[in-house]
Motif scaffolding. Structure first.
Motif, PDB file in Angstrom:
ATOM      1  N   SER A  27       0.855 -20.436   6.378  1.00 35.71           N
ATOM      2  CA  SER A  27       1.116 -19.097   6.549  1.00 35.71           C
ATOM      3  C   SER A  27       2.007 -18.658   5.903  1.00 35.71           C
ATOM      4  N   ARG A  28       3.103 -19.354   5.518  1.00 37.72           N
ATOM      5  CA  ARG A  28       4.142 -18.994   4.541  1.00 37.72           C
ATOM      6  C   ARG A  28       3.704 -19.024   3.168  1.00 37.72           C
ATOM      7  N   PHE A  29       3.247 -19.956   2.611  1.00 46.47           N
ATOM      8  CA  PHE A  29       2.956 -20.309   1.225  1.00 46.47           C
ATOM      9  C   PHE A  29       1.639 -20.028   0.757  1.00 46.47           C
ATOM     10  N   VAL A  30       0.570 -20.080   1.619  1.00 43.18           N
ATOM     11  CA  VAL A  30      -0.843 -19.846   1.143  1.00 43.18           C
ATOM     12  C   VAL A  30      -1.414 -18.523   1.580  1.00 43.18           C
ATOM     13  N   SER A  31      -1.383 -18.316   2.906  1.00 37.08           N
ATOM     14  CA  SER A  31      -2.146 -17.123   3.215  1.00 37.08           C
ATOM     15  C   SER A  31      -1.540 -16.860   4.692  1.00 37.08           C
ATOM     16  N   GLU A  32      -1.415 -15.831   5.015  1.00 39.34           N
ATOM     17  CA  GLU A  32      -1.089 -15.189   6.501  1.00 39.34           C
ATOM     18  C   GLU A  32      -2.571 -14.790   7.033  1.00 39.34           C
ATOM     19  N   THR A  35      -6.838 -18.680   7.325  1.00 43.45           N
ATOM     20  CA  THR A  35      -6.361 -20.013   8.074  1.00 43.45           C
ATOM     21  C   THR A  35      -6.925 -21.038   7.139  1.00 43.45           C
ATOM     22  N   SER A  36      -6.258 -22.194   7.526  1.00 44.40           N
ATOM     23  CA  SER A  36      -6.676 -23.499   6.523  1.00 44.40           C
ATOM     24  C   SER A  36      -8.104 -23.944   6.990  1.00 44.40           C
ATOM     25  N   GLN A  37      -8.669 -23.505   8.016  1.00 43.45           N
ATOM     26  CA  GLN A  37      -9.985 -24.126   8.648  1.00 43.45           C
ATOM     27  C   GLN A  37     -10.927 -22.995   7.705  1.00 43.45           C
ATOM     28  N   GLN A  38     -10.415 -21.635   7.710  1.00 47.44           N
ATOM     29  CA  GLN A  38     -11.585 -20.828   6.794  1.00 47.44           C
ATOM     30  C   GLN A  38     -11.250 -21.461   5.301  1.00 47.44           C
ATOM     31  N   PHE A  39     -10.310 -21.751   4.691  1.00 46.64           N
ATOM     32  CA  PHE A  39     -10.319 -22.169   3.534  1.00 46.64           C
ATOM     33  C   PHE A  39     -11.069 -23.436   3.566  1.00 46.64           C
ATOM     34  N   LEU A 102     -13.361 -15.935  -5.956  1.00 40.68           N
ATOM     35  CA  LEU A 102     -11.960 -15.603  -6.261  1.00 40.68           C
ATOM     36  C   LEU A 102     -11.032 -15.821  -5.193  1.00 40.68           C
ATOM     37  N   LEU A 103     -11.381 -15.619  -4.050  1.00 41.76           N
ATOM     38  CA  LEU A 103     -10.398 -15.841  -2.834  1.00 41.76           C
ATOM     39  C   LEU A 103     -10.012 -17.388  -2.748  1.00 41.76           C
ATOM     40  N   HIS A 104     -11.350 -18.287  -3.062  1.00 40.86           N
ATOM     41  CA  HIS A 104     -10.735 -19.755  -3.128  1.00 40.86           C
ATOM     42  C   HIS A 104      -9.852 -19.972  -4.411  1.00 40.86           C
ATOM     43  N   ALA A 105     -10.012 -19.722  -5.167  1.00 39.07           N
ATOM     44  CA  ALA A 105      -9.283 -19.634  -6.566  1.00 39.07           C
ATOM     45  C   ALA A 105      -8.057 -19.312  -6.312  1.00 39.07           C
ATOM     46  N   SER A 106      -7.550 -18.169  -5.444  1.00 43.46           N
ATOM     47  CA  SER A 106      -6.249 -17.748  -5.357  1.00 43.46           C
ATOM     48  C   SER A 106      -5.486 -18.336  -4.299  1.00 43.46           C
ATOM     49  N   LEU A 107      -6.266 -19.324  -3.505  1.00 42.39           N
ATOM     50  CA  LEU A 107      -5.739 -20.043  -2.509  1.00 42.39           C
ATOM     51  C   LEU A 107      -5.613 -21.732  -3.048  1.00 42.39           C
ATOM     52  N   ALA A 111      -2.615 -24.201  -1.631  1.00 42.83           N
ATOM     53  CA  ALA A 111      -3.133 -25.416  -0.887  1.00 42.83           C
ATOM     54  C   ALA A 111      -2.661 -26.936  -1.311  1.00 42.83           C
ATOM     55  N   GLU A 112      -2.738 -26.975  -2.490  1.00 39.24           N
ATOM     56  CA  GLU A 112      -2.543 -28.270  -3.059  1.00 39.24           C
ATOM     57  C   GLU A 112      -0.994 -28.498  -3.026  1.00 39.24           C
ATOM     58  N   LYS A 113      -0.208 -27.356  -3.288  1.00 41.66           N
ATOM     59  CA  LYS A 113       1.269 -27.581  -3.305  1.00 41.66           C
ATOM     60  C   LYS A 113       1.647 -27.785  -2.113  1.00 41.66           C
ATOM     61  N   ILE A 114       1.228 -27.106  -0.852  1.00 44.99           N
ATOM     62  CA  ILE A 114       1.713 -27.611   0.553  1.00 44.99           C
ATOM     63  C   ILE A 114       1.312 -29.164   0.737  1.00 44.99           C
ATOM     64  N   ASN A 115       0.185 -29.619   0.139  1.00 48.97           N
ATOM     65  CA  ASN A 115      -0.191 -30.880   0.490  1.00 48.97           C
ATOM     66  C   ASN A 115       0.903 -31.711  -0.182  1.00 48.97           C
ATOM     67  N   GLU A 116       1.284 -31.513  -1.210  1.00 47.92           N
ATOM     68  CA  GLU A 116       2.291 -32.185  -2.022  1.00 47.92           C
ATOM     69  C   GLU A 116       3.751 -32.243  -1.267  1.00 47.92           C
ATOM     70  N   ASP A 117       3.962 -30.967  -0.634  1.00 45.49           N
ATOM     71  CA  ASP A 117       5.183 -30.765   0.120  1.00 45.49           C
ATOM     72  C   ASP A 117       5.277 -31.807   1.266  1.00 45.49           C
ATOM     73  N   LEU A 118       4.026 -31.730   2.018  1.00 50.04           N
ATOM     74  CA  LEU A 118       3.758 -32.426   3.297  1.00 50.04           C
ATOM     75  C   LEU A 118       4.193 -34.096   2.794  1.00 50.04           C
ATOM     76  N   LEU A 119       3.428 -34.562   1.627  1.00 56.04           N
ATOM     77  CA  LEU A 119       3.398 -35.721   1.400  1.00 56.04           C
ATOM     78  C   LEU A 119       4.850 -36.271   0.649  1.00 56.04           C
ATOM     79  N   ALA A 120       5.630 -35.316   0.337  1.00 52.55           N
ATOM     80  CA  ALA A 120       6.701 -35.575  -0.335  1.00 52.55           C
ATOM     81  C   ALA A 120       7.969 -36.012   0.470  1.00 52.55           C
ATOM     82  N   VAL A 121       7.651 -35.962   1.847  1.00 53.29           N
ATOM     83  CA  VAL A 121       8.737 -36.576   2.554  1.00 53.29           C
ATOM     84  C   VAL A 121       8.438 -38.232   2.772  1.00 53.29           C
ATOM     85  N   PHE A 122       7.455 -38.748   1.990  1.00 55.14           N
ATOM     86  CA  PHE A 122       7.262 -40.251   1.963  1.00 55.14           C
ATOM     87  C   PHE A 122       7.655 -40.594   0.742  1.00 55.14           C
TER      88      PHE A 122
END
Length: 146
Positions: A27-32, A35-39, A102-107, A111-122
């Motif tokens: 919600s903060r970094f991809v889209s308000e 949703t991730s399911q819509q993506f 265009l919507l997919h490309a804009s997100l 989406a990839e960045k928050i995946n990297e952020d989530l995995l960065a704790v490991f």
């Protein structure tokens, strides 16, 4: 058992908390508004356009009802186009519209960045193992319900 459980040792509780973190980051970094399911639906159609709704549900691991609602909403917003399958008129095929692409490309990069952020704790050497464990858990549980 008469005492409270230590929920910080329970997989379901920790998965729920991890999902809360993901949802907050999304919600903060991809889209308000998307949703991730819509993506996930947009992404499935970006990868394999011209597929039916049942296939989208399978590719995204969403139940058919949820997939139906998402597809209907994205169609109403002109991100998905429905067309009859010329070889089987009973089937409706789904593709992204130019607006959907265009919507997919804009997100996608966010989406990839928050995946990297989530995995960065490991540590780097554990990230593939974490993905493997989560994949195994998701596949085993989804397979046991079918």
């Amino acid at each position: 058992m008469d005492e409270a459980l230590d929920l910080d040792r329970y997989a379901g509780h920790l998965i729920r908390r991890a999902e809360q973190v993901h949802t907050s980051l999304w919600s903060r970094f991809v889209s308000e508004t998307v949703t991730s399911q819509q993506f996930a639906v947009l992404n499935a159609l970006r990868r394999s356009g011209g597929i039916d709704q049942r296939t989208v549900a399978r590719l995204t691991s969403l139940d058919r009802s949820t997939t139906h609602h998402i597809v209907r909403r994205l169609t109403e917003q002109n991100h998905i186009r429905r067309t009859r399958d010329e070889t089987d008129r009973r089937r409706t095929l789904l593709t992204l519209t130019p607006e959907g692409r265009l919507l997919h490309a804009s997100l996608a990069s966010s989406a990839e960045k928050i995946n990297e952020d989530l995995l960065a704790v490991f540590p780097e050497e554990q990230r593939a193992v974490v993905i493997g464990v989560l994949t195994q858990l998701a596949q085993r549980l989804s397979g046991s319900r079918e």
